[in-house]
Design a protein around this motif. Structure first.
Motif, PDB file in Angstrom:
ATOM      1  N   LEU A 235       0.849  -1.194   0.000  1.00 27.64           N
ATOM      2  CA  LEU A 235       0.000   0.000   0.000  1.00 27.64           C
ATOM      3  C   LEU A 235       0.878   1.234   0.000  1.00 27.64           C
ATOM      4  CD1 LEU A 235      -2.527  -1.243   2.713  1.00 27.64           C
ATOM      5  CD2 LEU A 235      -2.567  -1.646   0.228  1.00 27.64           C
ATOM      6  N   ARG A 237       1.474   5.547  -0.119  1.00 23.96           N
ATOM      7  CA  ARG A 237       0.973   6.875   0.205  1.00 23.96           C
ATOM      8  C   ARG A 237       2.161   7.819   0.207  1.00 23.96           C
ATOM      9  NH1 ARG A 237      -2.421   5.374   4.115  1.00 23.96           N
ATOM     10  NH2 ARG A 237      -1.789   3.209   3.843  1.00 23.96           N
ATOM     11  N   THR A 254      -5.950  -5.485   4.376  1.00 24.61           N
ATOM     12  CA  THR A 254      -5.686  -4.140   3.877  1.00 24.61           C
ATOM     13  C   THR A 254      -6.651  -3.104   4.451  1.00 24.61           C
ATOM     14  OG1 THR A 254      -6.998  -4.668   1.910  1.00 24.61           O
ATOM     15  CG2 THR A 254      -4.613  -4.932   1.743  1.00 24.61           C
ATOM     16  N   GLU A 255      -7.919  -3.402   4.475  1.00 23.25           N
ATOM     17  CA  GLU A 255      -8.882  -2.436   5.002  1.00 23.25           C
ATOM     18  C   GLU A 255      -8.769  -2.324   6.520  1.00 23.25           C
ATOM     19  OE1 GLU A 255     -12.875  -3.048   3.734  1.00 23.25           O
ATOM     20  OE2 GLU A 255     -12.365  -3.082   1.591  1.00 23.25           O
ATOM     21  N   GLU A 258      -5.790  -0.064   7.523  1.00 22.94           N
ATOM     22  CA  GLU A 258      -5.709   1.297   7.006  1.00 22.94           C
ATOM     23  C   GLU A 258      -5.839   2.377   8.083  1.00 22.94           C
ATOM     24  OE1 GLU A 258      -5.089   4.398   4.440  1.00 22.94           O
ATOM     25  OE2 GLU A 258      -4.646   2.269   4.263  1.00 22.94           O
ATOM     26  N   LYS A 262      -2.542   4.995   8.000  1.00 22.73           N
ATOM     27  CA  LYS A 262      -2.662   6.385   7.576  1.00 22.73           C
ATOM     28  C   LYS A 262      -2.136   7.357   8.632  1.00 22.73           C
ATOM     29  CE  LYS A 262      -7.469   7.100   9.092  1.00 22.73           C
ATOM     30  NZ  LYS A 262      -8.857   7.369   8.621  1.00 22.73           N
TER      31      LYS A 262
END
Length: 499
Positions: A235, A237, A254-255, A258, A262
């Motif tokens: 992932l 960013r 993954t969810e 998160e 983040k």
């Protein structure tokens, strides 16, 4: 030993001239000692590291079958600068089979003794020169869990090489004082994902397999190496100043991960406000589905247990603080790397300091002062159990990770608190920035920190700091004469690395 072979050659020539070949063989065998494990004399790990050379770069290729119980085929190439004349070159290596060794492209004799691979090149190597050593070997993930190295996950492998386990994965000069540049070439079934320290610079597919290539932009200690293989999602960013961030998590998570992932950009911004710009080319979290009992600051890609983020009884503020702890290590321990393992307090004390400061500034339970007061109360007990912060006792036999005791965490952050109390917050904050700037991407030890602290304070801080660093008893805390340390208890158990 450097001069033994020269004497032996002269002796052999003289004996042959006299027609005494049989005597030559016997005397030569007596003159050249058998291969033996060496070390650089680290007080805590005396057999780690090897004298006579400085590794400049590693290029390591792994071939993974997809079965994390079977050895990987590997080729480790080492580019080194020779600092002393060497008849033999010792590398740290254990728990693998060596198939072939070449020095500057030529076959070289080799033997495994203790936890060393001893290589005998065709000709001795001379100081000032460069040498390339190529070792074709296996890398076995079946090592006992307690000794580190490869870590088996639910779907593959990751590395956990701290404190002295990198040489259970690949031949190396396994001491943090010898940092080097790393390239990893990882071949695995193409439906898996391979990641490593640094940036991805290539991926090629050939039939059912793919090969990933990763390179680090900055030098790295062997204990900070990371390679992960599994069914993972990468992932991406962006962090401060456009810094590319990448997190590696199990595909199914993954969810779920998160909300945690983040947080990293904000945590990085906070750290940069404290000590300056992030020192590497990328960062991210590697979340492994494994039970380790610790998290680990592998360079640019910190290793975390999946359970840290999923256990219902672990509070969110604690997870947040541990993320900051490992992030702080990228400055303290990874960029500025300890000269010796007894300098470990500089790594863990600083990471604990910024973890505690982050907690306080973000409204998490407790304050920095309360945490340090509690640490002060336990400090004499910690010192009795594990030694002073800068002179820790060796780890327990067979439990190298027992080096990571409470005294190197809160017990060492306590020294930083005392120093800030003594020289003031402004001078302390400047010292922290100078430390990570002046020693960036290098090695530094306790003596270096004392010197820099003295420069920043404008007076000799050695008497003050040495009492805190090496004393069996905890000195009085500046500004807090009422703080008291509890007397040591008999038979205290040693701590283990909590993060």
């Amino acid at each position: 030993m450097a001069h033994t072979s020269r004497r032996a050659r002269r002796l052999r020539a003289g004996l042959r001239a006299a027609g005494l070949a049989a005597a030559s063989a016997g005397l030569l065998a007596a003159a050249v000692p058998a291969p033996q494990p060496l070390g650089i004399g680290d007080p805590l790990f005396p057999h780690l590291g090897n004298p006579g050379y400085d590794v400049l770069a590693y290029d390591i290729a792994f071939t993974y079958s997809g079965d994390n119980t079977k050895p990987l085929d590997a080729l480790t190439k080492i580019d080194a600068r020779i600092t002393d004349r060497l008849d033999r070159i010792n590398l740290d290596f254990a728990h693998g089979t060596v198939k072939d060794v070449r020095v500057n492209g030529l076959p070289a004799a080799h033997t495994l003794t203790g936890e060393d691979l001893v290589v005998t090149p065709e000709h001795p190597v001379q100081p000032g020169g460069r040498v390339t050593i190529a070792v074709r070997h296996t890398s076995d993930p079946a090592a006992p869990k307690a000794v580190g190295g490869w870590l088996r996950t639910a779907d593959g492998l990751a590395m956990a090489n701290q404190a002295d386990a990198a040489h259970r994965v690949f031949p190396c000069n396994d001491h943090p004082a010898d940092k080097a540049y790393f390239t990893f070439r990882i071949t695995a079934p193409k439906d898996l994902t391979a990641v490593a320290n640094g940036r991805a610079v290539g991926r090629t597919v050939a039939g059912p397999r793919a090969t990933w290539v990763y390179q680090g932009v900055h030098p790295m200690a062997t204990e900070l190496a990371q390679v992960s293989l599994g069914r993972s999602a990468v992932l991406r960013r962006t962090g401060p100043h456009g810094l590319p961030l990448r997190d590696v998590v199990p595909v199914a998570d993954t969810e779920r991960m998160e909300p945690w992932l983040k947080k990293t950009p904000g945590q990085m911004e906070w750290m940069e406000e404290k000590v300056g710009r992030y020192p590497f080319e990328t960062y991210g979290l590697l979340i492994a589905d494994a039970t380790t009992g610790f998290e680990l600051e592998t360079q640019t890609l910190s290793l975390f247990e999946r359970g840290l983020f999923t256990h219902p009884r672990i509070p969110a503020w604690y997870v947040d603080s541990i993320m900051v702890h490992e992030l702080a290590h990228q400055w303290f321990g990874n960029s500025v790397t300890p000269r010796a393992w007894s300098d470990l307090w500089l790594n863990e004390g600083h990471a604990t300091w910024y973890e505690a400061l982050y907690n306080e500034e973000h409204g998490h339970p407790g304050t920095l002062e309360a945490r340090m007061r509690n640490a002060y109360a336990s400090s004499d007990q910690w010192r009795a159990a594990g030694g002073p912060p800068a002179a820790p006792r060796p780890p327990a036999p067979g439990r190298k990770i027992s080096l990571f005791r409470p005294v190197v965490y809160d017990g060492s952050a306590l020294i930083l608190y005392a120093l800030r109390q003594e020289i003031g917050a402004t001078a302390f904050d400047r010292l922290e920035r100078r430390w990570v700037n002046e020693y960036a991407h290098g090695v530094a030890g306790t003596a270096d920190f004392i010197r820099l602290a003295s420069e920043q304070a404008g007076r000799d801080m050695a008497p003050f700091l040495k009492a805190w660093l090496y004393g069996e008893k905890t000195p009085p805390m500046p500004g807090h004469p009422d703080w008291k340390a509890k007397a040591p208890r008999a038979g205290q158990a040693e701590g283990r690395k909590p993060e």
